[in-house]
Write an enzyme that holds these catalytic residues in place. Structure first.
Site, PDB file in Angstrom:
ATOM      1  N   GLU A  55       0.866  -1.188   0.000  1.00 53.80           N
ATOM      2  CA  GLU A  55       0.000   0.000   0.000  1.00 53.80           C
ATOM      3  C   GLU A  55       0.896   1.229   0.000  1.00 53.80           C
ATOM      4  OE1 GLU A  55      -2.780   0.241   3.340  1.00 53.80           O
ATOM      5  OE2 GLU A  55      -2.713   2.429   3.208  1.00 53.80           O
ATOM      6  N   ARG A  71      -0.235  10.459   0.666  1.00 56.30           N
ATOM      7  CA  ARG A  71      -0.054  11.465   1.713  1.00 56.30           C
ATOM      8  C   ARG A  71       0.994  12.494   1.371  1.00 56.30           C
ATOM      9  NH1 ARG A  71       0.158   7.961   7.302  1.00 56.30           N
ATOM     10  NH2 ARG A  71      -1.641   6.778   6.596  1.00 56.30           N
ATOM     11  N   LYS A  94     -10.873  -1.893   7.185  1.00 56.28           N
ATOM     12  CA  LYS A  94      -9.613  -1.639   7.885  1.00 56.28           C
ATOM     13  C   LYS A  94     -10.007  -1.169   9.285  1.00 56.28           C
ATOM     14  CE  LYS A  94      -6.215   2.164   7.744  1.00 56.28           C
ATOM     15  NZ  LYS A  94      -4.952   2.542   7.141  1.00 56.28           N
TER      16      LYS A  94
HETATM   17  C1  3PG Z   1      -1.639   4.208   8.353  1.00 50.13           C
HETATM   18  O1  3PG Z   1      -2.562   4.398   7.577  1.00 50.13           O
HETATM   19  O2  3PG Z   1      -0.981   5.117   8.871  1.00 50.13           O
HETATM   20  C2  3PG Z   1      -1.313   2.792   8.615  1.00 50.13           C
HETATM   21  O3  3PG Z   1      -2.364   2.161   9.185  1.00 50.13           O
HETATM   22  C3  3PG Z   1      -0.006   2.521   9.286  1.00 50.13           C
HETATM   23  O4  3PG Z   1      -0.057   2.671  10.642  1.00 50.13           O
HETATM   24  P1  3PG Z   1       1.316   2.474  11.462  1.00 50.13           P
HETATM   25  O5  3PG Z   1       2.252   3.547  10.989  1.00 50.13           O
HETATM   26  O6  3PG Z   1       0.931   2.615  12.906  1.00 50.13           O
HETATM   27  O7  3PG Z   1       1.832   1.104  11.130  1.00 50.13           O
END
Ligand code: 3PG
Length: 215
Positions: A38, A42, A126
């Site tokens: 993924e 961002r 999710k």
């Molecule tokens: C996110 O969208 O930030 C993810 O779920 C990752 O989360 P993490 O950085 O706590 O693994």
């Protein structure tokens, strides 16, 4: 979506901060044995990074993460992504994504949001941010009223707790950024990243017996 999660019990969540990291990082993921990743939408580098990775590694399954708007659904489609992941939901987003050729894994954080998702035809979510929301205990509690619902847990998942999540009957997969650690990426420590990725994959394939080694 359930098939994708079942075949990928662990999904690395990547945020790109430089264009030049995209291809070497994808190479690490593939060398370690990952078939699905993924990439969060961002940063300004996400779209270019996805294009570069798609061109170099056409068989890699790429999800567009941090889908927060219907505009980003169109962006994920235009980038040729294979699936989408959102941190939360809005009715507009769920309706728009239901008509997209790309499946959405919608982020939920409550029973009410699951009910809204179910109403609009979604059964796989999710669970985010998992650890802050009570993690394992909350997922166990959600299994009571929502027996048919399945989750990918993300947010605070690590090598140490991922096995507990994967052992739950309603969790098909976990996602996380820990094995694609931003500071290792910044330092371009590709072999360290590949090692973390391999360790994570081994742990995901044997969650029941896995005991992390503590230094
Ligand atoms: C996110 O969208 O930030 C993810 O779920 C990752 O989360 P993490 O950085 O706590 O693994």
């Amino acid at each position: 979506m359930q098939d994708l999660l079942t075949h990928n019990p662990i999904i690395p969540v990547i945020t790109l901060h430089r264009e030049e990291d995209a291809v070497p990082l994808a190479q690490c993921l593939i060398s370690a044995g990952f078939k699905t990743i993924e990439i969060t939408l961002r940063t300004d580098y996400a779209a270019t990074g996805i294009k570069l990775i798609r061109k170099q590694f056409p068989d890699l399954i790429i999800g567009a993460g941090t889908i927060c708007s219907t505009r980003q659904v169109s962006q994920a489609e235009a980038l040729g992504c294979d699936f989408m992941v959102s941190p939360g939901i809005t009715p507009d987003l769920l309706k728009c994504a239901a008509e997209s050729p790309i499946p959405l894994l919608p982020g939920i954080s409550s029973a009410s949001e699951i009910m809204l998702g179910l109403q609009l035809g979604y059964e796989t979510f999710k669970f985010f941010p998992a650890e802050s929301l009570g993690g394992i205990r909350t997922l166990k509690a959600l299994f009571g009223p929502f027996r048919e619902v399945r989750f990918c847990a993300t947010g605070g998942i690590t090598l140490n707790n991922m096995g507990d999540y994967l052992n739950l009957p309603n969790v098909l997969s976990v996602g996380g950024s820990w094995m694609v650690n931003p500071s290792l990426i910044k330092q371009q420590k590709w072999s360290d990243i590949e090692q973390l990725l391999k360790t994570a994959l081994v742990a995901a394939s044997a969650p029941i017996n896995y005991q992390p080694t503590r230094a």
